[in-house]
Design a protein around this motif. Structure first.
Motif, mmCIF file in Angstrom:
data_model
loop_
_atom_site.group_PDB
_atom_site.id
_atom_site.type_symbol
_atom_site.label_atom_id
_atom_site.label_comp_id
_atom_site.label_asym_id
_atom_site.label_seq_id
_atom_site.Cartn_x
_atom_site.Cartn_y
_atom_site.Cartn_z
ATOM 1 N N PHE A 325 -1.157 5.840 -11.275
ATOM 2 C CA PHE A 325 -0.918 4.501 -10.732
ATOM 3 C C PHE A 325 -0.361 4.579 -9.314
ATOM 4 O O PHE A 325 -0.749 3.789 -8.444
ATOM 5 N N GLN A 326 0.556 5.497 -9.070
ATOM 6 C CA GLN A 326 1.127 5.649 -7.733
ATOM 7 C C GLN A 326 0.057 6.066 -6.725
ATOM 8 O O GLN A 326 0.075 5.633 -5.570
ATOM 9 N N GLU A 327 -0.892 6.893 -7.164
ATOM 10 C CA GLU A 327 -1.985 7.271 -6.271
ATOM 11 C C GLU A 327 -2.861 6.064 -5.948
ATOM 12 O O GLU A 327 -3.317 5.898 -4.807
ATOM 13 N N LEU A 328 -3.089 5.222 -6.950
ATOM 14 C CA LEU A 328 -3.844 3.998 -6.712
ATOM 15 C C LEU A 328 -3.154 3.120 -5.669
ATOM 16 O O LEU A 328 -3.794 2.586 -4.760
ATOM 17 N N ARG A 329 -1.863 2.963 -5.829
ATOM 18 C CA ARG A 329 -1.117 2.121 -4.901
ATOM 19 C C ARG A 329 -1.066 2.747 -3.505
ATOM 20 O O ARG A 329 -1.160 2.040 -2.500
ATOM 21 N N GLY A 330 -0.916 4.070 -3.438
ATOM 22 C CA GLY A 330 -0.902 4.733 -2.141
ATOM 23 C C GLY A 330 -2.229 4.599 -1.420
ATOM 24 O O GLY A 330 -2.271 4.377 -0.198
ATOM 25 N N ASP A 331 -3.333 4.732 -2.162
ATOM 26 C CA ASP A 331 -4.651 4.577 -1.538
ATOM 27 C C ASP A 331 -4.866 3.141 -1.071
ATOM 28 O O ASP A 331 -5.508 2.907 -0.027
ATOM 29 N N LEU A 332 -4.333 2.180 -1.819
ATOM 30 C CA LEU A 332 -4.441 0.789 -1.387
ATOM 31 C C LEU A 332 -3.644 0.551 -0.110
ATOM 32 O O LEU A 332 -4.079 -0.212 0.773
ATOM 33 N N ASP A 333 -2.506 1.200 0.015
ATOM 34 C CA ASP A 333 -1.724 1.080 1.244
ATOM 35 C C ASP A 333 -2.524 1.582 2.443
ATOM 36 O O ASP A 333 -2.446 1.006 3.540
ATOM 37 N N ASP A 334 -3.304 2.655 2.261
ATOM 38 C CA ASP A 334 -4.144 3.160 3.345
ATOM 39 C C ASP A 334 -5.202 2.127 3.736
ATOM 40 O O ASP A 334 -5.483 1.928 4.927
ATOM 41 N N VAL A 335 -5.788 1.485 2.727
ATOM 42 C CA VAL A 335 -6.784 0.451 3.016
ATOM 43 C C VAL A 335 -6.142 -0.712 3.770
ATOM 44 O O VAL A 335 -6.718 -1.225 4.754
ATOM 45 N N LYS A 336 -4.962 -1.114 3.351
ATOM 46 C CA LYS A 336 -4.279 -2.230 4.010
ATOM 47 C C LYS A 336 -3.924 -1.886 5.455
ATOM 48 O O LYS A 336 -3.986 -2.748 6.347
ATOM 49 N N ARG A 337 -3.576 -0.637 5.715
ATOM 50 C CA ARG A 337 -3.284 -0.233 7.094
ATOM 51 C C ARG A 337 -4.536 -0.318 7.963
ATOM 52 O O ARG A 337 -4.468 -0.700 9.139
ATOM 53 N N GLU A 338 -5.672 0.055 7.384
ATOM 54 C CA GLU A 338 -6.915 -0.063 8.144
ATOM 55 C C GLU A 338 -7.243 -1.525 8.431
ATOM 56 O O GLU A 338 -7.736 -1.867 9.513
ATOM 57 N N VAL A 339 -7.007 -2.372 7.443
ATOM 58 C CA VAL A 339 -7.244 -3.805 7.651
ATOM 59 C C VAL A 339 -6.353 -4.324 8.783
ATOM 60 O O VAL A 339 -6.803 -5.073 9.666
ATOM 61 N N GLU A 340 -5.094 -3.936 8.779
ATOM 62 C CA GLU A 340 -4.174 -4.369 9.833
ATOM 63 C C GLU A 340 -4.601 -3.817 11.193
ATOM 64 O O GLU A 340 -4.470 -4.500 12.219
ATOM 65 N N TYR A 341 -5.112 -2.603 11.202
ATOM 66 C CA TYR A 341 -5.571 -1.988 12.458
ATOM 67 C C TYR A 341 -6.674 -2.824 13.102
ATOM 68 O O TYR A 341 -6.645 -3.121 14.306
ATOM 69 N N PHE A 342 -7.656 -3.229 12.293
ATOM 70 C CA PHE A 342 -8.748 -4.025 12.838
ATOM 71 C C PHE A 342 -8.305 -5.452 13.144
ATOM 72 O O PHE A 342 -8.834 -6.083 14.066
ATOM 73 N N GLN A 343 -7.357 -5.975 12.346
ATOM 74 C CA GLN A 343 -6.871 -7.327 12.609
ATOM 75 C C GLN A 343 -6.151 -7.416 13.953
ATOM 76 O O GLN A 343 -6.332 -8.390 14.702
ATOM 77 N N GLU A 344 -5.362 -6.432 14.268
ATOM 78 C CA GLU A 344 -4.498 -6.499 15.439
ATOM 79 C C GLU A 344 -5.204 -6.093 16.724
ATOM 80 O O GLU A 344 -4.916 -6.617 17.791
ATOM 81 N N ARG A 345 -6.118 -5.124 16.658
ATOM 82 C CA ARG A 345 -6.606 -4.538 17.902
ATOM 83 C C ARG A 345 -8.124 -4.575 18.080
ATOM 84 O O ARG A 345 -8.596 -4.805 19.184
ATOM 85 N N HIS A 346 -8.858 -4.349 17.052
ATOM 86 C CA HIS A 346 -10.269 -4.031 17.244
ATOM 87 C C HIS A 346 -11.203 -4.958 16.471
ATOM 88 O O HIS A 346 -12.303 -4.549 16.111
ATOM 89 N N LYS A 347 -10.776 -6.171 16.232
ATOM 90 C CA LYS A 347 -11.642 -7.086 15.498
ATOM 91 C C LYS A 347 -12.919 -7.351 16.275
ATOM 92 O O LYS A 347 -14.024 -7.336 15.725
#
Length: 529
Positions: A325-347
């Motif tokens: 479960f912790q691995e699932l949550r950690g991988d989701l955090d990586d996805v959310k960081r990518e989403v934030e990356y594109f939202q803030e800078r490179h949309k």
């Protein structure tokens, strides 16, 4: 600056400091440039030792420039050229086989490959299964595969061939000097994939999207099994009956300080099968428990039917479950960081390149967050119920893992069923033995009856035979046998008469006398002849 020959020697170094390498040390000599090859060569995958770490090691005593003096550099370039010649034209074995097909001036096809050969071969195998061009595959990855053209397994294989920084630098260097069409298939693939913005992060996010449901589906049933098993153990009346009988056995056997117990640790359940009978080596306390339940509490023999999820719960490792479960949550955090990356800078850049990462993964990340939140609550509920169940059986929370706790009941049920089957087999064997004994007695009775009947028949024949002898027929029969007339047709007729006489038990006196006289006459004639 280096000291002159007439200058005094430098002062000794401070204790703990290393001597600087002299100008003629091997380390200095190794700084010489290696000979430059006349063509591109394959790369050698190694990790360099930093210069500072190499000092005062084995490497400080080596001088590779001496090797170049004796090397056949031309042969080396030929053996490890980055250009892969197609075997149909250039390999030695193919040349020997097809000498008649090689004509002067024929062009030799070459492909450039600078990545490690085994890695290139494996990559080529994967690409042959995808059935897409590099441009088509790039577009599918940029769009985050909305049409599900890539399977989960395919994406998992692609993750193994994310180009490294060294490979990208090497490939870009050669691409600047020559046509990319001359690259080998795997090299060309790695080069084109490296041009996708944030290719590694994008591919990992796509893999997470494709596997989330499966991974959640692996965790949820395990947690559900534990919940169901807890409910079954705490509500089973048959289990309470079995434990009650065992408690009675234990208190009866353990007199004094060890007896008079209100309960016992669950680990003691597995000791029931280890307590042997003092009179029957095949009998244990567990067998006696089963026999007692058969006679007094037969319904309790159906114990396992009330605990269908206990065996599966015994296979659940809570630590591994929580780790997943912790691995699932950690991988989701990586996805959310990518989403934030594109939202803030490179949309804008993403949309301009035809990518759809933000459009697809933003909503997915929100949905996945809710899914994991529900799963986390379910796992916490399961853990609380498990702790309550341990307390229900008088066990200390934290003293046993989930698989150990349910494993005790699973193991007990297994041995319980085995003991029950053994008792049934013994009982069946006894019944069959009793049937054999009964059949043997009946056989003896039938044999005795046949013997008695035969004796009666013999007695009756003996009586009739005596009557036959009293009439003088025995003497006549002996005379007939001596003369041979007994076997003649006329004698056969007479024999029939005699047998008829014996069978019927009566014959006229005159017939008997005539038969005697005829026999005496034939016997006399036989003697004269």
């Amino acid at each position: 600056p280096l000291p002159s020959s007439g200058a005094p020697p430098p002062p000794p170094p401070t204790p703990g400091m290393a001597h600087p390498a002299p100008c003629d040390s091997p380390m200095r000599k190794r700084r010489k440039q290696a000979p430059k090859p006349s063509q591109a060569l394959k790369s050698f995958n190694w990790t360099k030792v930093p210069d500072l770490q190499a000092e005062k090691t084995i490497w400080s005593n080596l001088n590779d420039s001496k090797v170049y003096e004796v090397m056949n550099l031309q042969e080396f370039e030929s053996m490890f050229s980055a250009y892969q010649r197609k075997e149909s034209i250039n390999s030695p074995s193919a040349t020997l086989k097809r000498q008649s097909q090689v004509f002067p001036g024929q062009d030799k096809q070459k492909e450039l490959s600078v990545i490690e050969s085994q890695r290139a071969q494996n990559c080529t195998i994967i690409l042959s299964k995808i059935k897409m061009s590099n441009s088509e595959l790039s577009q599918v990855i940029l769009s985050m595969d909305p049409e599900e053209k890539l399977t989960r397994d395919t994406v998992e294989q692609l993750l193994k061939f994310i180009p490294s920084l060294e490979e990208v630098d090497l490939l870009k260097g050669y691409a600047a000097e020559m046509d990319v069409s001359s690259f080998a298939k795997a090299d060309r693939f790695l080069l084109e994939m490296s041009q996708i913005p944030r290719y590694s992060q994008r591919l990992h996010s796509l893999y997470y999207k494709k596997t989330l449901g499966e991974r959640v589906g692996d965790i949820h049933p395990h947690a559900q099994n534990v919940l169901d098993a807890c409910k079954e153990l705490t509500q089973s009346k048959r289990l309470q009956c079995v434990l009650q009988v065992i408690l009675a056995f234990g208190n009866f056997m353990n007199q004094g300080r060890r007896g008079n117990a209100l309960g016992f640790r669950l680990s003691s359940l597995n000791n029931v099968a280890d307590t042997k009978s003092s009179t029957d080596k095949e009998m244990t306390l567990l067998h006696y428990l089963v026999k007692t339940l058969e006679e007094k509490f037969p319904d309790a023999l159906k114990l396992e039917s009330e605990l269908p999820h206990v065996r599966n719960a015994a296979k659940v490792n809570l630590k591994e479950l929580e780790k997943e479960f912790q691995e699932l949550r950690g991988d989701l955090d990586d996805v959310k960081r990518e989403v934030e990356y594109f939202q803030e800078r490179h949309k804008g850049e993403e949309e301009a390149s035809g990518g759809a990462f933000l459009a697809v993964m933003e909503s997915f990340a929100s949905s996945a967050q809710n899914t994991l939140k529900d799963l986390e609550q379910f796992i916490q509920q399961m853990k609380k119920e498990f702790e309550k169940t341990m307390e229900f059986f008088g066990e200390e929370v934290g003293q046993m893992t989930c698989d150990e706790f349910f494993g005790i009941f699973s193991s007990f049920m297994q041995t319980f069923q085995v003991a029950h089957a053994e008792i049934e087999a013994t009982r069946k064997k006894q019944i069959e033995e009793e049937k054999r004994k009964e059949e043997k007695m009946k056989q003896k009775e039938r044999t005795l009856q046949r013997q008695t009947k035969r004796q009666k028949q013999v007695g009756s024949l003996t009586k009739r035979g005596s009557e036959y002898l009293d009439n003088g027929e025995f003497d006549d029969l002996i005379l007939s046998l001596r003369s041979g007339d007994y076997f003649d047709s006329s004698s056969s007729s007479s024999s029939k008469k005699r047998r008829s006489f014996v069978h019927n038990g009566s014959s006229s006196t005159s017939s008997t006398k005539n038969f005697k006289e005829a026999n005496r006459e034939r016997l006399s004639n036989a003697d004269l002849s």
